[in-house]
Motif scaffolding. Structure first.
Motif, PDB file in Angstrom:
ATOM      1  N   LYS A 392       0.836  -1.202   0.000  1.00 22.16           N
ATOM      2  CA  LYS A 392       0.000   0.000   0.000  1.00 22.16           C
ATOM      3  C   LYS A 392       0.868   1.249   0.000  1.00 22.16           C
ATOM      4  CE  LYS A 392      -0.624   0.242   5.041  1.00 22.16           C
ATOM      5  NZ  LYS A 392      -1.634   0.312   6.129  1.00 22.16           N
ATOM      6  N   GLU A 418     -11.259  -8.969   6.229  1.00 22.43           N
ATOM      7  CA  GLU A 418     -10.691  -7.643   6.486  1.00 22.43           C
ATOM      8  C   GLU A 418      -9.589  -7.335   5.480  1.00 22.43           C
ATOM      9  OE1 GLU A 418      -9.280  -4.055   8.159  1.00 22.43           O
ATOM     10  OE2 GLU A 418     -11.185  -5.087   8.419  1.00 22.43           O
ATOM     11  N   THR A 422      -9.502  -4.288   2.855  1.00 20.38           N
ATOM     12  CA  THR A 422      -8.388  -3.341   2.832  1.00 20.38           C
ATOM     13  C   THR A 422      -7.672  -3.348   1.487  1.00 20.38           C
ATOM     14  OG1 THR A 422      -8.063  -3.697   5.200  1.00 20.38           O
ATOM     15  CG2 THR A 422      -6.260  -2.662   4.010  1.00 20.38           C
ATOM     16  N   ARG A 510     -15.961  -0.772  11.580  1.00 17.82           N
ATOM     17  CA  ARG A 510     -14.496  -0.855  11.646  1.00 17.82           C
ATOM     18  C   ARG A 510     -13.926   0.306  12.457  1.00 17.82           C
ATOM     19  NH1 ARG A 510     -11.637  -0.068   7.504  1.00 17.82           N
ATOM     20  NH2 ARG A 510      -9.959  -1.562   7.805  1.00 17.82           N
TER      21      ARG A 510
END
Length: 516
Positions: A392, A418, A422, A510
């Motif tokens: 990322k 998750e 993401t 979240r």
């Protein structure tokens, strides 16, 4: 030898020094164009030196670094499962530890530097003597080593072997070696023999790219066996055998032609003198034509290039695996690394499941590593947390890339869903359910998190269907409404929730969990 870690600097999107830890199965996830394939391609450059799928050029230099005058690309690989011994000069067998070529953690770290994306310079980063008398023994000739022996009055049992002399000198200065981490150049002077020896033990690295040609006219698609024939015939031992056969046949043909001309000469000398045998040289022979009919065909002899794209890619992928194993068997290395971009491409979910099981089993083999990139949430769900690396942007500098190992404790909610959210922004009812259940099952001071979460939130109308067939309008938070709609699809009295609404609900849950 297998990979423990890879470090990149100034290579494409990796401006700062970025280190990635590897496991037996390492899978890179993240959005498009974030730098997943960059890591696999950097390794192809490192191992195959421009003879694999990827060649290095100036466009690979990080743009910001280049504008700041820093135009050196660095690709470094740290290895474990090292050879027990090796020969680094003449016939002297020694060890990496004895030559002070290991890191503090007893691994081998090879650093390749590419100034201006040009020819590589190879170094070994190790904890090595820095004492001025014995800091560069590996690059010295035997006469220089003997000079040190004489000058320092050092006894050495065998002054004909460089490895023995180096050990004697280092032992003499054992209390004053001043060991420090440094880079040892193994591409100059006598240090070259170190690199040439180590190259034999490097694992075979084979890259299968996501955009690998998959059209009817691609030669490998038309039949991988024909391409395999060309590759096999280029092998040194096979080429030597072919040359021996050609020389033997040429000798026999020459004998036959000479004998024939002698017989003609007995009857017509003028005609015999005008004739001569025309025998092609070894290099002019087309050996691959001997095997031009080899093929893999399917039902009713339908050729591979006329099959569906998924079948073609599946066959190519397994041809790639077989070829990698064949190449590895022809080296001294016992390490084999399969790097596969997006193995899910063109594959039905059932095939994805079979393929992932095969790759996971493959990664569990001794001396094998598998490296993947993926955009498939299904593939991610087949993995363990320690198999996944998230690529990322840095929050403080979105032009820079970071690679994170995934630990369940790092996540706001420990779930592979998750990671998919993401990495890919994937929104699913399953993930919404997991988050809701997590809130419902946790408490603080006896108060359930779900009650804290709902407190103060805006409510919307939800029409509940009662057992007697009547309905009742209730006030629910958006999250509760979606939860009810997921679990009661038979209730058609409410407008279906939208993609935007379920995404908002997931992000709200979240955020609440992260604050906890």
């Amino acid at each position: 030898m297998l990979i423990k870690s890879v470090t990149l600097k100034n290579f494409r999107g990796y401006r700062s020094e970025t280190t990635v830890l590897f496991s037996n199965l390492t899978t890179f996830v993240g959005r498009n164009d974030i730098g997943k394939s960059t890591i696999l391609e950097a390794l192809d450059i490192f191992f195959n030196e421009g003879k694999g799928c990827i060649s290095l050029d100036k466009e690979d230099i990080n743009k910001r670094a280049s504008s700041e005058g820093d135009d050196e690309i660095i690709i470094a690989v740290e290895f474990f499962k090292l050879p027990d011994s090796l020969v680094i000069d003449d016939s002297n067998r020694t060890t990496l530890a004895a030559e002070y070529l290991l890191t503090e953690s007893n691994t081998l770290k090879i650093v390749k530097r590419y100034p201006k994306a040009g020819r590589e310079k190879v170094y070994i980063r190790a904890k090595h003597p820095t004492n001025a008398v014995c800091c560069d023994l590996l690059s010295k000739k035997i006469t220089d080593l003997k000079t040190i022996l004489n000058r320092e009055n050092i006894e050495c049992e065998d002054q004909t072997r460089k490895a023995v002399i180096r050990t004697a000198i280092w032992n003499h200065f054992a209390d004053n070696l001043n060991l420090e981490e440094k880079e040892i150049d193994v591409t100059k002077e006598d240090g070259k023999t170190i690199w040439e020896s180590l190259k034999k033990f490097l694992p075979v690295y084979s890259l299968f790219q996501a955009d690998r040609s998959n059209n009817d006219h691609d030669k490998e698609i038309q039949d991988p066996l024909k391409e395999a024939v060309k590759s096999i015939l280029k092998e040194e031992n096979v080429a030597q055998m072919c040359q021996q056969i050609a020389e033997h046949v040429t000798t026999k043909l020459q004998e036959v032609s000479n004998h024939t001309l002698d017989k003609i000469r007995e009857m017509n000398p003028e005609l015999a003198n005008s004739l001569s045998p025309n025998i092609p040289s070894f290099t002019d022979l087309k050996w691959s034509d001997l095997f031009k009919n080899v093929s893999i065909a399917g039902d009713n002899d339908i050729p591979i290039n006329k099959r569906g794209s998924g079948v073609k890619r599946l066959i190519l992928l397994n041809f790639f695996r077989a070829e990698a194993e064949r190449m590895q068997s022809n080296t001294e290395s016992d390490g084999l690394i399969y790097a596969i971009e997006e193995p899910e491409t063109s594959q039905h979910v059932a095939h994805q499941k079979i393929l992932m099981k095969a790759l996971i089993d493959l990664a569990n083999n001794k001396n094998v590593q598998v490296v993947l990139t993926t955009h498939s949430s299904y593939v991610v769900k087949q993995l363990k947390f320690d198999n996944i690396r998230l690529v990322k942007e840095k929050e403080e500098d979105r032009e820079e890339r970071i690679v994170q190992a995934i630990e369940p404790s790092q996540l706001p909610y420990p779930s592979l869903n998750e990671i998919n959210f993401t990495s890919f922004g994937e929104v699913t009812e399953e993930y919404h359910d997991e988050l809701y259940s997590y809130l419902y099952s946790n408490k603080t001071d006896g108060i359930k998190w779900i009650e804290e979460y709902k407190n103060g939130k805006t409510t919307v109308d939800y029409i509940r269907e009662l057992p007697n067939g009547t309905t009742k309008t209730e006030q629910k938070t958006l999250t509760e409404k979606i939860r009810h709609q997921i679990h009661h699809p038979e209730n058609c009295h409410n407008e279906p929730y939208t993609e935007t609404e379920i995404r908002q609900s997931i992000e709200d849950m979240r955020a609440f969990i992260m604050r906890k």
